[in-house]
Each structure stands twice: as C-alpha cells, then as structure tokens.
Design a protein around this motif. Structure first.
Motif, mmCIF file in Angstrom:
data_model
loop_
_atom_site.group_PDB
_atom_site.id
_atom_site.type_symbol
_atom_site.label_atom_id
_atom_site.label_comp_id
_atom_site.label_asym_id
_atom_site.label_seq_id
_atom_site.Cartn_x
_atom_site.Cartn_y
_atom_site.Cartn_z
ATOM 1 N N ILE A 141 9.227 -4.864 0.899
ATOM 2 C CA ILE A 141 8.193 -4.381 1.805
ATOM 3 C C ILE A 141 6.841 -4.947 1.366
ATOM 4 O O ILE A 141 6.396 -4.699 0.248
ATOM 5 C CB ILE A 141 8.153 -2.837 1.818
ATOM 6 N N TYR A 142 6.223 -5.732 2.225
ATOM 7 C CA TYR A 142 4.858 -6.190 1.987
ATOM 8 C C TYR A 142 3.933 -5.200 2.663
ATOM 9 O O TYR A 142 4.176 -4.813 3.809
ATOM 10 C CB TYR A 142 4.686 -7.601 2.543
ATOM 11 N N TYR A 143 2.911 -4.746 1.947
ATOM 12 C CA TYR A 143 2.050 -3.725 2.539
ATOM 13 C C TYR A 143 0.582 -4.082 2.354
ATOM 14 O O TYR A 143 0.229 -4.893 1.494
ATOM 15 C CB TYR A 143 2.354 -2.339 1.962
ATOM 16 N N ARG A 144 -0.267 -3.477 3.186
ATOM 17 C CA ARG A 144 -1.697 -3.726 3.091
ATOM 18 C C ARG A 144 -2.288 -2.803 2.032
ATOM 19 O O ARG A 144 -2.478 -1.608 2.256
ATOM 20 C CB ARG A 144 -2.345 -3.457 4.454
ATOM 21 N N LYS A 145 -2.623 -3.400 0.877
ATOM 22 C CA LYS A 145 -3.175 -2.610 -0.231
ATOM 23 C C LYS A 145 -4.427 -1.868 0.195
ATOM 24 O O LYS A 145 -4.622 -0.708 -0.127
ATOM 25 C CB LYS A 145 -3.525 -3.541 -1.394
ATOM 26 N N ASP A 146 -5.318 -2.578 0.948
ATOM 27 C CA ASP A 146 -6.594 -1.962 1.317
ATOM 28 C C ASP A 146 -6.386 -0.762 2.239
ATOM 29 O O ASP A 146 -7.054 0.260 2.101
ATOM 30 C CB ASP A 146 -7.525 -3.000 1.955
ATOM 31 N N ILE A 147 -5.430 -0.873 3.172
ATOM 32 C CA ILE A 147 -5.181 0.244 4.088
ATOM 33 C C ILE A 147 -4.582 1.424 3.335
ATOM 34 O O ILE A 147 -4.966 2.579 3.548
ATOM 35 C CB ILE A 147 -4.256 -0.189 5.243
ATOM 36 N N PHE A 148 -3.648 1.125 2.426
ATOM 37 C CA PHE A 148 -3.053 2.197 1.625
ATOM 38 C C PHE A 148 -4.143 2.942 0.846
ATOM 39 O O PHE A 148 -4.142 4.170 0.785
ATOM 40 C CB PHE A 148 -2.008 1.621 0.654
ATOM 41 N N ALA A 149 -5.094 2.190 0.266
ATOM 42 C CA ALA A 149 -6.162 2.808 -0.513
ATOM 43 C C ALA A 149 -7.038 3.671 0.394
ATOM 44 O O ALA A 149 -7.383 4.811 0.053
ATOM 45 C CB ALA A 149 -6.990 1.729 -1.205
ATOM 46 N N GLU A 150 -7.376 3.128 1.560
ATOM 47 C CA GLU A 150 -8.207 3.849 2.522
ATOM 48 C C GLU A 150 -7.600 5.191 2.901
ATOM 49 O O GLU A 150 -8.282 6.199 3.035
ATOM 50 C CB GLU A 150 -8.304 3.016 3.803
ATOM 51 N N GLN A 151 -6.257 5.162 3.130
ATOM 52 C CA GLN A 151 -5.568 6.368 3.590
ATOM 53 C C GLN A 151 -5.109 7.235 2.425
ATOM 54 O O GLN A 151 -4.497 8.283 2.640
ATOM 55 C CB GLN A 151 -4.345 5.986 4.442
ATOM 56 N N GLY A 152 -5.395 6.787 1.210
ATOM 57 C CA GLY A 152 -4.992 7.557 0.034
ATOM 58 C C GLY A 152 -3.485 7.614 -0.153
ATOM 59 O O GLY A 152 -2.930 8.656 -0.505
ATOM 60 N N ILE A 153 -2.804 6.494 0.138
ATOM 61 C CA ILE A 153 -1.351 6.463 -0.024
ATOM 62 C C ILE A 153 -1.007 5.661 -1.268
ATOM 63 O O ILE A 153 -1.527 4.566 -1.472
ATOM 64 C CB ILE A 153 -0.675 5.808 1.203
ATOM 65 N N THR A 154 -0.136 6.214 -2.115
ATOM 66 C CA THR A 154 0.360 5.429 -3.246
ATOM 67 C C THR A 154 1.684 4.806 -2.814
ATOM 68 O O THR A 154 2.423 5.420 -2.046
ATOM 69 C CB THR A 154 0.590 6.311 -4.487
ATOM 70 N N PRO A 155 1.974 3.594 -3.305
ATOM 71 C CA PRO A 155 3.216 2.927 -2.907
ATOM 72 C C PRO A 155 4.426 3.835 -3.103
ATOM 73 O O PRO A 155 4.653 4.316 -4.217
ATOM 74 C CB PRO A 155 3.279 1.712 -3.839
ATOM 75 N N PRO A 156 5.191 4.131 -2.044
ATOM 76 C CA PRO A 156 6.302 5.082 -2.134
ATOM 77 C C PRO A 156 7.423 4.583 -3.039
ATOM 78 O O PRO A 156 7.748 3.406 -3.049
ATOM 79 C CB PRO A 156 6.786 5.206 -0.687
ATOM 80 N N LYS A 157 7.987 5.526 -3.804
ATOM 81 C CA LYS A 157 9.067 5.189 -4.728
ATOM 82 C C LYS A 157 10.419 5.645 -4.194
ATOM 83 O O LYS A 157 11.455 5.197 -4.633
ATOM 84 C CB LYS A 157 8.829 5.874 -6.086
ATOM 85 N N ASN A 158 10.402 6.640 -3.306
ATOM 86 C CA ASN A 158 11.674 7.100 -2.745
ATOM 87 C C ASN A 158 11.517 7.355 -1.252
ATOM 88 O O ASN A 158 10.429 7.201 -0.694
ATOM 89 C CB ASN A 158 12.175 8.344 -3.473
ATOM 90 N N TRP A 159 12.603 7.754 -0.632
ATOM 91 C CA TRP A 159 12.645 7.876 0.826
ATOM 92 C C TRP A 159 11.640 8.907 1.335
ATOM 93 O O TRP A 159 10.911 8.654 2.301
ATOM 94 C CB TRP A 159 14.058 8.240 1.263
#
Lengths: 410, 302
Positions: A141-159
C-alpha cells in the motif's frame, strides 16, 4: 488455417536457409517497450557484449501487449535464441508444449539455487528449471504521508486499524483507496492480499492451483473482508471505467489517500508531482492474527526456446544474466529489485523498504494472473471486478468461478 | 497465352467459348475459396475439438456447443448482438433524414455535407477513443453535462445498464454518415419529372416523400440495410477500444467473445472460439440468405 500453416512453413523454410549465414548471432525477443525497461535492456546488452565480444546480439523489441500473442507464433514458427516471459503458471503452457528448454544445468553449474533462492519455486515445473529470473518488485500500500499526518492517522498495522483509517478519511471527504479496474488485473492484487492475509500462503496457492473450490467458506470469508471496504465506498467510484494510471491523478491531487499497487506506480506518482517525502510505503496489514506474512512479488525472466538455433550462446547469455553484477546494473536502471541476493542494494527508499519486506517474507506469490492459469485468471478477475461494483452478488459470482474451475483444471 | 492458341491445339479451339469464362473467373474463385470458403469449413471442423493452438487437438464432439448453451457470457453476448442489430438500424432512417435535409442548394452546402460525412472517414478506433473521452467520468463532456443537469454523474462505460447503449451510440455516428451518403446518391438519381407531376397533382410533404421519393430510393434503402446489419453483427473494434468487453464482460458481443476465447491474452481455446464463430456465422447466414433470395427475385422481375 491452411494458409496460416503454409505461411508458417514459408517462414520456417526461410529461417532454416538463413540460419547458416548467421551462426554466432544471438537473437533475443523481448517486450521491453516502456522507456525504463528499454534502457535497462540496453545496459544489460552492453554488459554482455563486453563480457562476450565474440557474440553478436540481435535484439527484437516488441510492443508489450502485442508480444503476448506474437510469442505463440514465433515460438512455433521461427524461434529466437532467448525470449522474455513470465514465471509461474504463465510459462506452464509453453513448458508443457515442449517449447521451452530445460536449463536446470545452468542453475547447478552456477550454483544459482542459492543465489536466486527467492525465485526457485516460481521457475520450477516438474522439478526442472525453465529460465533465469533477473528482476522483481514488491506490492504494497502506497499512501500519502502528508494526508495521513493531516488527518492524524498512523500507518495501520492490522485490519481494524485499516478500516478505522478508511472511515476517518471518508468522513474527511477523501476516498481511502485509489484503483482503476478497467484492465481487470488491479483487482487481482486485492484478492491476492486479502486471501494471503485471511487464509495464508498455502491456501492461496492451493486455490490458484485449482485444488480448492471457490465456494469454500474460507474464500467466502475473503469476500466478507473485502465487502467491509467495498460497501462503505472506500474505493474510487467509477473504477471500472478507468485504468490504473487514470487513478494516479486522484492520488496526486489528494482526493484519494492510499493505493495498493506494484512498485512501478511510484514513478508515475512522482511524474505527477509528488515528492519522496509525500509518499509512504506500507506492508499490507495483518488480518487473521498469527498467519505468516506472504507477499506478491512478480518476477521477470528470460528463457531459451527449445527451437533456438544458437543454444550455446543463449546459455552464455542466461549465465551472464544471472550474475550479481549484471542484475545490479540492470535493476538500477529498471528501478526494481535484483533477484540475485549477492547484488548490491539500492539506495531508493521504496526499493529499500520493499527489499526488507521481501527478504523477511514467509513466501512470495507471483500475482493472481500468473499463479492461476490464464483462463481462470480472466474469469476470476472479472468476478472480482463485478464484486467491487456489486458486492451483493457475491454468491452468484463465486458459483460462476467454481464452474469455471471445474472446467479449466481437469 | 499465344502458345495455347496455336493451330495444333484443337481442344482449345473447340472449347474456347466454354472455357474462357471459367479462366477469367478462376483467380477470383481461388482467392474466395482460400480466404472464405475453406476457412469456414475449417472453423466448423475446429469447433469439435479442444485445442489451445499449440498442443495436440482432442476430439470432443459437440461438447463446445453444449458448454455454450450453459454459458452466461454467451447469452450476454447474444443479447448485446440483438440490441446492436435493432438499434443500429436506426442509422437508416437517421441517414435518410440527414440526406433529405442536405439535399438542397444553399451556399456552402458542400461544406455541410463533408462535415456530416466526416465521421465515416475517420477510423473506428478514433471514433471509439473520442466517445470514451466524451463519456469519461470527471472530465468527459457528457458526464459534465449530466452532472450539471441531474446533480450526480454517471460513468456510462462502467455501468452494465448503459455500456452497450453507449457503444452503439458511438457506432451510430459513422454509420449514419454512411447511410446518408447512400441516400444522397439515391436522391441525385430521382426522376425530376415524376416529382413535378406529383406536385401538379397536389402531393406535398409527407405524401410526396412516402409515395414518390421513397419508392425510388428502394435500391439505396436495400444497400443501407445490408451494410448496417452486417456492420452490427461484426461490431468488434468499438467494443475492444472502448471497454474491452467490460465492465465484467457486460458489453461483449459474439465477435468479441470469440476473439477473447480464441486469441486474447487469457484465451487460446481455439475450439470454443470456433464454436462461437460458427453460431455467429449461422445468424449471419439468415440475413445473407434473405438478401440473396430478394436479390435473385428482383433480377427475375427485371
């Protein structure tokens, strides 16, 4: 068909009379029509010429799509000395028809079982090896680091974390996953990963080998997980109308935040204007706890047709292709991972991440359309696409796949 | 030839009248046999085998046809083919309408005519691409229009309900132009005296069109219907370019399904593909027979 046979005969006759004149010439057919693969191939050929100055190489570069049907014609009519093809079940028809040369001797002579360890399984049919792998790449999964940071999401480890992240993104008006399924195969990546994570590598391989029915409750469980993303609309709308490249702009513009893809997508994302620090790479998260993590890593390879005229030089070429030096140089240009584990490691952050992930992987799957026979792959991926549009039809879809399985694997 | 006509060859002299036509026909007939007749029988023959095009052939009798009867995708293709056949025929009245509209003498009429004829000149591939962009969600003109009108967008080529209609609409664009040209030629040959006589008798508008013009356009209508029916049955390029049979196979037609099964990346079931081709051939035969019978009857009357 008579006319076709006559034409084949003509070509063959022509080739037979011509071959004497060109002894010592190595004919290579391949489909490196995109810019990076083409340049990588040129690098490889240059290196080969330096190592073997006595061999003249004639390289026929085909268009990528046209190659898939052309190879059937030239393997039977006028075989070159070396051909590019794919490993796994994709080469099985040619091996079974006796069109590929057994190159187990090359592997033993050059101790490749150890150096090309990760690809041994995918190059083997009936206990023999049928080609030399030179490159592969990771999926994830390629993800947008900046968007994740903006939304306060940490890269998910499980489902659970992945679903929670999707929900958060959706509420913020961002589509969680970019995807374009017009060409069908991107759906295969999703099925592979969900099945590998829900049921594990062995079950996935049994399924693609036709040993398990598609109506098995374990397969149904995969689609139940998939539905958790499809039903709330976590995939790009209208994905069936667009190709994978058409979904990249949505990712670049920040309208979609994640993309399950092969590493080749990074180049397209950067072309779209994203910087290295905006893109993150994420291993597909765990679903069923305790199942060892296997990954999708399609391998590219070269083979010798059994009708080749210059098998001696063809073997020299494959032996050169297997060396760590050749693979290092070629994959640097290609932006992919060398199969030979003694090759130099790349400095590219995504390749580094991919290398680490694959080195620790429990096992490697090739990809749905290479692990399953071509016909099954077509019916299967069509079913996956239909499921992603109409998740409620899951039972009808699985029954159709089961019917196809009954017919295809005899 | 001069050597064969030498006085020594009495055979040639005696049979010249009878043989000459066959000699002239021979090249055409040989070509026709090699490229049309023999392949038809070969297709029928292959359709009884299980064959991947590389390995050995296995005789399986009518198993391919039995499988066809139970194949969802086959029925989808058949249904789409019928839809194509019916809707594609709209090109005939539409072509007539355009032709009647353009059959007048105004300044620059040649320009208008060529503009209307333009879609027939460009390749079907280009037509397909233009319409794909026209329908494209997000940036396509049509979806933008639908969005401003209804508030939500429709991806025509990704929706199994609209996809075939969308492709047929793309196909109609060049086909209407084709029918228009056929009718324009027909209109040129209309007997002006008859039209004048009808006018003197008080025929105007619809009755003039129906009773005087249309009967004289009979041959043009016949050709227009023939080419349109055949065009509908062999619709392949647009499907391949615009959707590749998708989404999930819902825009397939028989010719495309045959290609997919026998020759595409995921196919190579030559026998099954040949069986589909045979079915398509049978459907075409119905129309071809009708046309030939009609043509023969006309010749007899003439």
């Amino acid at each position: 068909m008579i006319s076709f046979k006559a034409a084949t005969g003509l070509v063959l006759g022509y080739a037979l009379t011509m071959s004497a004149a060109f002894a010592g010439e190595l004919v290579i057919n391949s489909d490196q029509s995109d810019p990076a693969p083409k340049k990588a191939m040129e690098t490889l050929l240059e290196g080969f010429k330096t190592a073997h100055p006595d061999v003249t190489v004639k390289w026929n570069n085909f268009d990528h799509e046209g190659y898939k049907s052309a190879i059937r014609n030239f393997l039977t009519a006028d075989a070159p000395d070396v051909v590019a093809w794919y490993s796994g079940n994709r080469m099985a028809p040619f091996v079974k028809a006796g069109l590929f040369e057994d190159v187990t001797d090359l592997w033993t002579e050059n101790k490749l079982d150890d150096q090309l360890k990760s690809a041994v399984k995918s190059m083997e049919i009936d206990g023999k090896k049928w080609g030399i792998p030179y490159s592969y790449y990771q999926w994830g999964i390629y993800y947008r680091k900046d968007i994740f940071a903006e939304q306060g999401i940490t890269p998910p480890k499980n489902w659970a974390e992945l679903v929670a992240a999707c929900e958060k993104l959706k509420t913020a008006g961002i589509t969680p996953f970019a995807i374009g399924t017009k060409a069908l195969w991107p759906t295969g990546g999703w099925f592979d990963y969900l099945n590998l994570r829900v049921n594990g590598y062995e079950f996935h391989m049994d399924l693609t080998a036709g040993k398990v029915p598609y109506t098995d409750p374990k397969v149904k469980a995969v689609f139940e997980k998939w539905a958790e993303l499809v039903k709330p609309g976590y995939f790009l709308e209208n994905h069936a109308a667009i190709d994978w490249q058409d979904a990249i702009p949505q990712f670049v513009q920040g309208k979609a935040a994640m993309y399950l893809m092969g590493n080749f997508a990074v180049a397209a994302m950067k072309d779209g204007g994203l910087k290295d620090d905006q893109i993150g790479f994420l291993q597909f998260p765990e679903i069923t706890a305790g199942i060892p993590m296997a990954e999708d890593a399609p391998t590219e390879s070269f083979h010798i047709p059994s009708g080749a005229k210059n098998k001696e030089d063809a073997r020299k070429f494959l032996a050169y292709l297997a060396t760590p030096e050749a693979q290092t140089k070629m994959n640097e240009v290609l932006g992919q991972l060398p199969v030979n584990n003694q090759s130099a490691k790349s400095e590219d952050p995504f390749l580094k991440a991919g290398f680490e992930m694959l080195a620790n992987a429990y096992a490697l799957a090739q990809f749905y359309d290479r692990d399953a026979p071509a016909e099954m792959a077509k019916v299967g991926m069509e079913g996956f696409q239909q499921f992603m549009v109409k998740p409620d039809n899951v039972d009808a879809i699985l029954e159709r796949l089961e019917k196809a399985r009954g017919r295809i694997y005899k | 030839m001069s050597s064969t006509v030498s006085p020594t060859s009495g055979f040639w002299k005696r049979n010249q009248q009878r043989l000459a036509p066959w000699l002239f026909l021979a090249p055409g007939m040989i070509m026709f046999a090699i490229y049309v007749i023999i392949p038809i029988f070969q297709s029928i023959w292959i359709s009884f085998y299980d064959w991947d095009g590389l390995g050995p052939k296995t005789w399986i009798g009518v198993a391919n046809y039995v499988e066809l009867l139970d194949d969802e995708a086959f029925y989808t293709s058949l249904k789409n083919n019928i839809l194509w056949l019916v809707l594609y025929l709209l090109a005939v009245p539409a072509g007539l309408a355009v032709a009647l509209f353009l059959n007048q003498t105004v300044a620059g009429i040649r320009l208008y005519k060529s503009l209307f004829f333009f879609p027939f000149v460009i390749s079907q591939v280009v037509v397909g691409l233009i319409f794909t962009w026209f329908y494209a969600p997000d940036f396509g003109l049509l979806s933008a229009l639908i969005k401003t009108l209804t508030g939500h967008s429709i991806a025509i080529l990704a929706d199994e309900r609209y996809v075939t209609l969308g492709i047929i609409a793309a196909g109609l664009w060049p086909q209407i132009a084709y029918c228009m040209i056929l009718y324009l030629t027909g209109l040129n040959n209309i007997n002006p005296e008859q039209v004048e006589a009808a006018r003197m008798d008080g025929a105007r508008g619809w009755s003039l069109l129906w009773h005087i013009i249309l009967p004289q356009l009979g041959p043009a209508t016949f050709i227009a219907i023939v080419v349109t029916v055949i065009g509908a049955l062999r619709s392949f390029d647009l499907v391949s370019i615009m959707t590749d049979g998708g989404p999930y196979g819902s825009s397939r037609v028989l010719s495309f399904y045959m290609y997919e099964q026998a020759l595409s990346e995921y196919g190579y079931r030559m026998g099954y593909g040949a069986a589909i081709a045979v079915v398509l051939f049978m459907i075409m035969m119905i129309f071809i027979t009708l046309f030939i019978v009609r043509m023969l009857m006309r010749e007899r009357h003439a």
